[in-house]
Design an enzyme around this catalytic site. Sequence first.
Site, short mmCIF file in Angstrom:
data_model
loop_
_atom_site.label_atom_id
_atom_site.label_comp_id
_atom_site.label_asym_id
_atom_site.label_seq_id
_atom_site.Cartn_x
_atom_site.Cartn_y
_atom_site.Cartn_z
N HIS A 194 0.83 -1.21 0.00
CA HIS A 194 0.00 0.00 0.00
C HIS A 194 0.87 1.26 0.00
CE1 HIS A 194 0.63 0.88 4.33
NE2 HIS A 194 0.54 -0.42 4.52
N CYS A 210 3.61 -4.37 6.97
CA CYS A 210 3.16 -4.30 5.58
C CYS A 210 4.22 -3.66 4.68
CB CYS A 210 1.85 -3.52 5.50
SG CYS A 210 0.44 -4.45 6.17
#
Length: 257
Positions: A194, A210
């Site tokens: 992301h 992440c």
Amino acid sequence: MAAGFDDNGVNGIVAFGRWIGAANAAFDWKCTMSSLKAKLGILAAGLMLSGCMQAATYEATNTTNFKPRDKELLAKVSYAKVAVAEPFRRAIVDYHRKEAPGSIVVDSDNHYLYLVLKDGKAIRYGITVGEEAMAWSGIAKIGSKTEWPPWHPTKGEIERLGVPTYVAPGPDNPMGSRALYLYSGGKDTLFRIHGTNQPEYIGASISSGCIRMTNEDVIDLYDRVGLNTVVVVLEPKHGDSPFNSALALQGGGANVQ
């Protein structure tokens, strides 16, 4: 004549002086040649390095491909738009691993994400990854994709970071402009590729696990890949240094506007 010196003494001193002068001249010449050789060696090494560096071609962001909403929200960000360090700027590089074209490879050790192309090339993006204890590795697929996603922190993130249970989409949302959700065995791994509101950490490992990219880079990647794209996240210590041709990078290069 000064006392104590005859003609032979004077002649001897003159000859000795000439010898000293000649010796100094020879010494200076040798030093000059040695210095020149060193400088030429450094220059040659620099030219060789610059030759290698041309194997990677940096790509500038093409904002003409951005959607109106992207332009609107990116213009409203309050975080500092820190320039990414040159080694982590988006680039086309040589790629020597065996993953199939169209797949994504994440080299957490060296903070790179590769989109494999045909003919031994890849697009290389700089990324932020989690600290080793927080990281995930394995083979996954992109199970879903979202533009300007909301953030639903995990229970662990809420406890560790003291964040709310929900953060609405927007220019300063930690999920950034795009999210690619990684699934393995048909289940959400809870790891994502992301965007970020902390571009200053591209090239670093921080607590969240992440895979973060600049908002501009994740838009670029998002537009290039579809659902079910294979994502290979290499195990720790299994990545290749960007200076090792076993993976990809041969160095820097010229900008592409």
